[in-house]
Structures are given as C-alpha cells and as structure tokens.
Write a protein that holds these residues in place. Structure first.
Motif, short mmCIF file in Angstrom:
data_model
loop_
_atom_site.label_atom_id
_atom_site.label_comp_id
_atom_site.label_asym_id
_atom_site.label_seq_id
_atom_site.Cartn_x
_atom_site.Cartn_y
_atom_site.Cartn_z
N VAL A 87 47.63 35.52 36.95
CA VAL A 87 47.58 34.05 36.98
C VAL A 87 48.89 33.46 37.51
O VAL A 87 48.86 32.64 38.44
CB VAL A 87 47.19 33.47 35.60
N PRO A 88 50.06 33.86 36.98
CA PRO A 88 51.29 33.27 37.52
C PRO A 88 51.52 33.60 39.00
O PRO A 88 51.92 32.72 39.77
CB PRO A 88 52.41 33.88 36.67
N MET A 89 51.26 34.85 39.40
CA MET A 89 51.47 35.21 40.80
C MET A 89 50.46 34.53 41.72
O MET A 89 50.78 34.21 42.86
CB MET A 89 51.41 36.73 40.97
N SER A 90 49.26 34.27 41.21
CA SER A 90 48.24 33.60 42.01
C SER A 90 48.58 32.13 42.26
O SER A 90 48.04 31.53 43.18
CB SER A 90 46.87 33.69 41.33
N PHE A 91 49.44 31.58 41.46
CA PHE A 91 49.89 30.20 41.70
C PHE A 91 50.82 30.11 42.91
O PHE A 91 50.87 29.08 43.58
CB PHE A 91 50.64 29.64 40.48
N LEU A 92 51.55 31.17 43.18
CA LEU A 92 52.57 31.14 44.21
C LEU A 92 52.03 30.76 45.60
O LEU A 92 52.53 29.79 46.20
CB LEU A 92 53.30 32.49 44.24
N PRO A 93 51.04 31.45 46.16
CA PRO A 93 50.56 31.06 47.49
C PRO A 93 50.00 29.63 47.56
O PRO A 93 50.37 28.88 48.48
CB PRO A 93 49.49 32.10 47.82
N LEU A 107 41.72 28.10 46.84
CA LEU A 107 42.44 29.34 47.07
C LEU A 107 42.86 29.98 45.75
O LEU A 107 42.68 31.19 45.55
CB LEU A 107 43.67 29.10 47.95
N PHE A 108 43.38 29.19 44.83
CA PHE A 108 43.80 29.72 43.53
C PHE A 108 42.61 30.33 42.79
O PHE A 108 42.68 31.44 42.28
CB PHE A 108 44.45 28.61 42.70
N LEU A 109 41.51 29.61 42.73
CA LEU A 109 40.32 30.11 42.03
C LEU A 109 39.77 31.36 42.71
O LEU A 109 39.33 32.31 42.04
CB LEU A 109 39.26 29.02 41.94
N ALA A 161 38.32 46.90 51.96
CA ALA A 161 37.76 45.84 51.14
C ALA A 161 38.83 44.81 50.77
O ALA A 161 38.56 43.60 50.77
CB ALA A 161 37.12 46.42 49.89
N SER A 162 40.03 45.27 50.48
CA SER A 162 41.13 44.37 50.13
C SER A 162 41.49 43.47 51.30
O SER A 162 41.67 42.26 51.13
CB SER A 162 42.37 45.16 49.70
N LEU A 163 41.62 44.06 52.47
CA LEU A 163 41.96 43.27 53.65
C LEU A 163 40.83 42.31 54.03
O LEU A 163 41.08 41.20 54.48
CB LEU A 163 42.34 44.17 54.82
N LEU A 164 39.59 42.74 53.82
CA LEU A 164 38.46 41.85 54.06
C LEU A 164 38.50 40.66 53.11
O LEU A 164 38.33 39.51 53.52
CB LEU A 164 37.14 42.61 53.90
N ILE A 193 38.97 36.77 54.17
CA ILE A 193 38.04 35.70 53.77
C ILE A 193 38.81 34.55 53.12
O ILE A 193 38.53 33.38 53.40
CB ILE A 193 36.95 36.26 52.83
N LEU A 194 39.78 34.88 52.28
CA LEU A 194 40.60 33.83 51.66
C LEU A 194 41.33 33.01 52.72
O LEU A 194 41.37 31.78 52.64
CB LEU A 194 41.61 34.43 50.68
N MET A 195 41.90 33.69 53.71
CA MET A 195 42.63 32.98 54.76
C MET A 195 41.67 32.16 55.63
O MET A 195 42.02 31.06 56.06
CB MET A 195 43.44 33.95 55.61
#
Length: 187
Positions: free
Chosen positions: A36-42, A73-75, A172-175, A179-181
């Motif tokens: 959760v904290p690291m996901s706030f950063l981007p 993006l966060f969600l 899968a991770s890069l995919l 998708i997020l980007m």
C-alpha cells in the motif's frame, strides 16, 4: 537485516531471500506495510508531474484528468499485487515447483519495488530520465523474480525449469505493467 543485503537481492540467491522467508511475513502484513505505501508513490508522483510540468514534459500531458487517472492507477496496482501473488503460485505449480502462497506473495511484494521506486524519476522534468529509470526498474524487477524463484523454490543456477517459470512470470508482470501504463495514457 542490512540495506546492503537487500540491495543484493536482484543479483544473487545469497540467503537474504531465505532470511525473508524465515521471517514468515503474513500476506496482510506485506500488503499493508509494503504494497500500500509503495503503491502510493507512482500515482502521487505522476499527479505531481502531470499538474506541474504540463506539455513541457510530454505533448498532451497537461490535458489529462490526473485525479481520476492516479486514483485508478493506485487501485489497479493494489489489484495487481493480489493477482500476481496468485499467478506466481499457479505458474510455479504448473512447472512442478513447490512454493507456498505466503512465499508467492512475498515475491509479488518484492519484485515491483524497483518499478515503484522508478517513479521518483518523475521529480525530474525530463522524459528521458523517466524512461531510463523505468528501464532500469524493469530490469531489476525481472532479476528479482528470477532470484526469488531460484531461492524460494531451492533451484540451482542451471535449472531450465526455474528459468522457464521465471520467463512466464516476467511476461505476465510486464503485461500487467503495460496495461497499467496504457490505462494512464488512455485517459
């Protein structure tokens, strides 16, 4: 555990992975304390860049709905953590490699840290710096996945099965990251 030991995680199965495994972090602990904290950063840094740099950073950058984009993006990052933990376990099971759910979520927690930290490059209003930071973040994330699988599943350096499983997880991770980007640029 020393910071120097953690910096070795992407480059060797040096026992730090086994030390992390031994600490037996629960999945909720990993989610609340790291993800959760690291996901706030981007999202926060993307919002900052989008509202402060505008079109000087990238053409069309100023015309985006940054509050909406960064919230989504966060969600999506949080959802991706839970999906990736499950996916890592499923891929490794498919390759007849034993890993617990707890260890698969440990790997899903640690692997994206370089990508989360690459968002710090958004503090510099130069697109090339951000692109380079993301490339380095992707490389380190892939290295973390490889070393994590080798260490957590007790595989040797020459194990083709471990490499195959790693490539599947990395793809899968890069995919998921792509998708997020794409979501960010679509809005």
């Amino acid at each position: 555990m020393m910071i120097s030991q953690l910096l070795q995680l992407p480059f060797s199965g040096n026992g730090v992975w086994l030390e992390l495994k031994r600490r037996n972090f629960s999945i909720p602990f990993l989610a609340w304390v790291v993800v959760v904290p690291m996901s706030f950063l981007p999202p926060v840094l993307l919002y900052y860049a989008g509202t402060h740099y505008g079109d000087a950073f990238l053409a069309g950058f100023a015309d985006k709905e940054w509050r909406f984009i960064t919230t989504i993006l966060f969600l999506a990052e949080l959802l991706t953590f839970f999906v990736m933990g499950w996916l890592i376990r499923a891929v490794l099971d498919g390759h007849n490699m034993e890993i617990s759910y707890q260890d698969s979520y440990l790997l899903a927690t640690i692997a994206p840290i370089p990508l989360w930290l690459s968002a710090l490059a958004l503090l510099v209003p130069i697109l090339a710096v951000s692109v380079m930071a993301v490339a380095v973040g992707m490389f380190l994330s892939c290295a973390l996945i490889y070393q994590g699988i080798r260490s957590l599943c007790h595989r040797s350096d020459n194990d083709v099965v471990a490499m195959s499983a790693t490539y599947t997880v990395m793809a899968a991770s890069l995919l998921a990251w792509g998708i997020l980007m794409a979501m960010v640029w679509a809005y």
